[in-house]
Each structure stands twice: as structure tokens, then as C-alpha cells.
Scaffold this active site. Structure first.
Site, PDB file in Angstrom:
ATOM      1  N   GLU A  62       6.522  17.060  23.975  1.00  0.00           N
ATOM      2  CA  GLU A  62       5.355  16.881  23.235  1.00  0.00           C
ATOM      3  C   GLU A  62       5.335  18.189  22.456  1.00  0.00           C
ATOM      4  OE1 GLU A  62       5.442  15.919  26.272  1.00  0.00           O
ATOM      5  OE2 GLU A  62       5.015  13.885  26.602  1.00  0.00           O
ATOM      6  N   PRO A 267      20.491  22.735  32.302  1.00  0.00           N
ATOM      7  CA  PRO A 267      19.531  21.857  33.004  1.00  0.00           C
ATOM      8  C   PRO A 267      18.224  21.729  32.316  1.00  0.00           C
ATOM      9  CG  PRO A 267      19.888  24.065  34.199  1.00  0.00           C
ATOM     10  CD  PRO A 267      20.930  23.984  33.189  1.00  0.00           C
ATOM     11  N   GLU A 310      16.387  28.157  24.536  1.00  0.00           N
ATOM     12  CA  GLU A 310      17.752  28.613  24.016  1.00  0.00           C
ATOM     13  C   GLU A 310      18.450  27.241  23.531  1.00  0.00           C
ATOM     14  OE1 GLU A 310      19.358  33.147  24.797  1.00  0.00           O
ATOM     15  OE2 GLU A 310      19.526  31.765  26.525  1.00  0.00           O
ATOM     16  N   ASN A 338      15.408  13.970  23.483  1.00  0.00           N
ATOM     17  CA  ASN A 338      15.532  13.935  22.029  1.00  0.00           C
ATOM     18  C   ASN A 338      16.825  14.034  21.468  1.00  0.00           C
ATOM     19  OD1 ASN A 338      15.109  13.954  19.394  1.00  0.00           O
ATOM     20  ND2 ASN A 338      13.486  15.306  19.504  1.00  0.00           N
ATOM     21  N   PRO A 339      17.628  12.959  21.111  1.00  0.00           N
ATOM     22  CA  PRO A 339      18.844  13.138  20.591  1.00  0.00           C
ATOM     23  C   PRO A 339      18.976  13.615  19.113  1.00  0.00           C
ATOM     24  CG  PRO A 339      18.201  10.738  20.419  1.00  0.00           C
ATOM     25  CD  PRO A 339      16.903  11.566  21.098  1.00  0.00           C
ATOM     26  N   GLU A 341      17.715  16.320  18.133  1.00  0.00           N
ATOM     27  CA  GLU A 341      17.827  17.855  18.064  1.00  0.00           C
ATOM     28  C   GLU A 341      19.343  18.301  18.100  1.00  0.00           C
ATOM     29  OE1 GLU A 341      16.014  18.922  21.841  1.00  0.00           O
ATOM     30  OE2 GLU A 341      13.989  19.148  21.159  1.00  0.00           O
TER      31      GLU A 341
END
Length: 428
Positions: A62, A267, A310, A338-339, A341
């Protein structure tokens, strides 16, 4: 007594339990010890002069959606000040590095009446924007009681949450009915919020489609590029427990064909970096951790990027080679991250079957043939192996993903148009 009033009474009476809850989270590393008073409504920063817009964004996903909205708000209203609240240490770290000068971050107060009152007494926001789906009844009711306009932005509610709210329809109406406007992601979500009691609902689309590419420090990118050199590599991004094991097994499967292969694992929660590196070492794969300021040496098989803020660095580096990205939280029941990105950087995208938290983006990529779905952890090695073996398919996936990312430029315009009447009423 209404359900909302009962909820507030319970919040007041449960003071010792709430303190114990915060103490446990602190021991688990889920709270910032120096900033723990913020969770009790005690501000650590002064309120700036002038009009203040408050955005509440529960966690990392969010918060990332909110960043591009903040940039547009500040561009549209010079002199505006912004307060962002979140509830997680990870999101605080993200915002610390990316908020503009006119914005500041605080942890959201726990939903107790006295702590909420202290928070609102100090900040006195002129407009409140709640991003996505985290709804704190006491905070919402107290904000509305002070006459502060409230808009629910990028509104989303999972099936599970909708069922829970549906079991308490009176409380749902009391909470959602206090929003002046609800900007839903899609028509299905709009119907869901109307059913639960939202008064005014519009469909503006998913703000995550409008998010700009994640940033990357050029010096860090050059250093990593030099360290990797010409080695083949792939990226497992925003992984959770179980997915790191699948990534390590993937490396073991591919290593005979690619003896200089590098697997990069990011991770989702950086504090798990040591555990992820230990998993690799137990599998006989030398590992290095970025949080220890290490770069991947030729002997390093698994590079654990256990730092905050990063991800753009690793997506950018992967996209430069039309490389392979697995999007985590999707092979475990986490709803998927989120794919879009990695799509911004032109990466060949893989994800698991559970993408419910970013379903629209996953569907858009699927319709464009821009991502591959992995049914189980056992299927990940084979999928990565095929993409390494067929560079033409990898480049096709990467190009299609990039096109999807570029095709949703008007979402933010629709959201800003809906917010314009509220912004126009802000004090000068």
C-alpha cells in the site's frame, strides 16, 4: 449500544493486553523501539504549518501505491504537506528513503480511543486518504467525528475480509458509511463496498498500475553489474518461507548445465536474510548477504539481498538481460506480490497460482501472454530451465510484460479527478 461503541469500549478496557501485544511485536522485530510511542498516538515530529493531507497505507504494498499519489498531490497543490502512516517496520524503511521533503512518516496508532485522540489532536489533518483495505473502526469514527473528509483510495477487499465484515453488517455500515467517497479498483470491488455500506463509490482503477518504476542507485547498480559480470543469473523476488527452498532447488537443478549460475534471492522480510543464507549453505551452495555489504564473488552461488528499498536495483539489472524473475508470495498462500514492478523493467515473469492480492495485474499479464504461472514449488526448476534454454521465449515474455506496464497510464488521472473537489476545499 452500537457495535462500534462496543468495539471502542473493548479497546479502552483492553489496555494491558494491548501493551503486551506491542511488547511481543517488539521482541519479534515487528516494532521500532525508538518509535514505539507513535503507536500510542505520541507524535515524534511537529505538525507542519498549512494544509495537511494524511494518507494511511497499511504496509509495503500500500505504501508503494501511495508514493506516486503523493507525488501527484504535491505537484497539483504546491505548498501542501503530507503525513503518511503505516503499521510495519518494513514499510517505514521504504518510506524513509523515498518520501519527498514535504511528506513525513509516522506509525499508525493502535486502535484505542485515547491513543487515536492523541494522534488526531496533534496532527489535525485537513483530509484523510485511506489506501486499499486496512480499516480501523475507532480511528475512522474519530476522524469523521472531527469533520475531517475521508476518501478510501484504491479500495480493495479480499473475499475473506468481505465475509468477515459481512458477519457484522451493522459495524460494516458504521465504518464504511463514514467515508465521503470510495474509489474502487474495479466494478466487482465497487459492488462489494456498496453492499457493505459505502455511500458514494466510483471505479477509478488500480493505482498499482500507475506506479513508476522502482528507483535504483546508479553506483550500486554499476557495482553489482561489475561483480556479476557475464554470469547467467535469475531473480527470486519478495520470497517467503518455502519459496526460498524452491529457488535453492532450482539452482541445484540448473547448476550442471550452468556451472557459473548465480541465484539472487530477495526475501520479502529482510530480517530473514540469515535464515535464507543458511538454507543455501546447508544445500552446499556458497551464499553471500547484501546486508553484510558483500557482493557476489565468482565462488558465490546464492546472493541474498536482505536490504530494504533496493528491489528496483535487482529488477533493473535483470531487465537489462531480458532476465527471469519469479514473483514471490504466490507459491505460498500469501496472495502474491506486485508483478507489475518487474514488468516495468522488461523482465520475463514467473509467479505461482496465488495472486489474489494483485489479481488484476496478474490477469492483465496473462491476457497479454506476459507471464507464466507455476503450479507448485516443484515446477519452478523446470520453468526456469526452459526459459534459460529458449532465449527467444524469454525475450518475448519480457517485451510483452513491458507493454502491459506502459498501457495503464490514466489510472492516476482518474483518481486525481475524483479527489479534486476535496483538494479544492483545503485551506490555503
Amino acid at each position: 449500544m452500537s457495535l462500534l461503541a462496543t468495539y471502542r469500549c473493548i479497546g479502552t478496557a483492553a489496555g494491558p493486553l494491548v501493551e503486551a501485544y506491542l511488547a511481543r511485536r517488539l521482541r519479534q522485530g515487528k516494532e521500532d523501539a525508538e518509535r514505539l510511542p507513535e503507536r500510542r498516538g505520541q507524535a515524534s515530529l511537529p505538525r507542519p504549518d498549512g494544509a495537511l493531507v494524511w494518507l494511511h497505507a497499511a504496509s509495503v504494498g500500500e505504501a508503494a501505491s501511495a508514493l506516486i499519489l503523493i507525488d501527484r498531490l504535491l505537484a497539483a497543490r504546491p505548498g501542501l504537506q503530507v503525513l503518511v502512516t503505516t503499521g510495519t517496520v518494513t514499510s517505514a524503511g521504504l518510506l524513509r528513503d523515498r518520501l519527498p521533503p514535504a511528506a513525513r512518516h509516522q506509525f499508525v496508532p493502535v486502535d484505542r480511543p485515547d491513543w487515536v485522540a492523541a494522534f488526531l489532536d496533534h496532527w489535525r489533518p485537513d483530509l484523510a486518504l485511506w489506501v486499499e483495505s486496512e480499516l480501523w473502526p475507532t480511528l475512522i469514527a474519530a476522524t469523521a467525528a472531527r469533520g475531517i473528509p475521508m476518501v478510501l483510495v484504491n479500495a480493495r477487499m479480499s473475499d475473506r475480509s468481505a465475509r468477515r465484515w459481512g458477519m457484522l453488517p451493522g459495524l460494516a455500515r458504521e465504518v464504511l458509511g463514514r467515508f465521503d467517497l470510495c474509489l474502487a479498483r474495479n466494478a466487482e470491488q465497487a459492488d462489494r463496498f456498496r453492499t457493505l455500506g459505502a455511500r458514494e463509490v466510483e471505479v477509478t482503477g488500480n493505482l498499482k498500475f500507475a506506479a513508476a518504476p522502482l528507483p535504483a542507485a546508479p553506483a550500486a547498480q554499476e557495482a553489482l553489474h561489475t561483480a556479476i559480470g557475464g554470469r547467467p543469473f535469475w531473480l527470486a523476488a519478495s520470497t517467503h518461507d518455502g519459496e526460498e527452498q524452491a529457488a535453492i532447488e532450482t539452482h541445484r537443478r540448473l547448476a550442471p548445465q550452468h556451472p557459473d549460475l548465480l541465484t539472487i534471492i530477495v526475501p520479502r522480510h529482510p530480517q530473514r536474510g540469515a535464515a535464507v543464507a543458511a538454507l543455501a549453505e546447508e544445500a552446499g551452495l556458497p551464499a553471500a548477504r547484501r546486508s553484510l555489504e558483500a557482493l557476489p564473488t565468482p565462488a558465490c552461488a546464492v546472493y541474498v539481498a536482505d536490504t530494504l528499498g533496493e528491489m528496483g536495483l535487482f529488477f533493473g539489472l535483470t531487465g537489462q538481460r531480458d532476465g527471469i524473475v519469479f514473483v514471490g508470495g504466490s507459491l505460498t498462500p500469501r496472495g502474491g506480490h506486485n508483478p507489475l514492478e518487474p514488468a516495468h523493467f522488461g523482465c520475463a515473469i514467473l509467479h505461482g497460482p496465488d495472486m489474489r492480492n494483485n489479481l488484476e495485474m496478474a490477469e492483465a499479464l496473462a491476457e497479454a501472454g506476459a507471464a507464466l504461472t507455476i503450479a507448485t514449488p516443484d515446477a519452478l526448476p523446470g520453468a526456469v530451465e526452459i526459459l534459460f534454454a529458449t532465449p527467444t521465449e524469454r525475450r518475448r515474455l519480457a517485451a510483452a510484460a513491458s507493454q502491459v506496464a506502459q498501457a495503464h497510464a490514466n489510472v492516476l488521472d482518474r483518481a486525481m479527478a475524483a479527489l479534486a473537489p476535496f483538494l479544492d476545499r483545503l485551506p490555503a
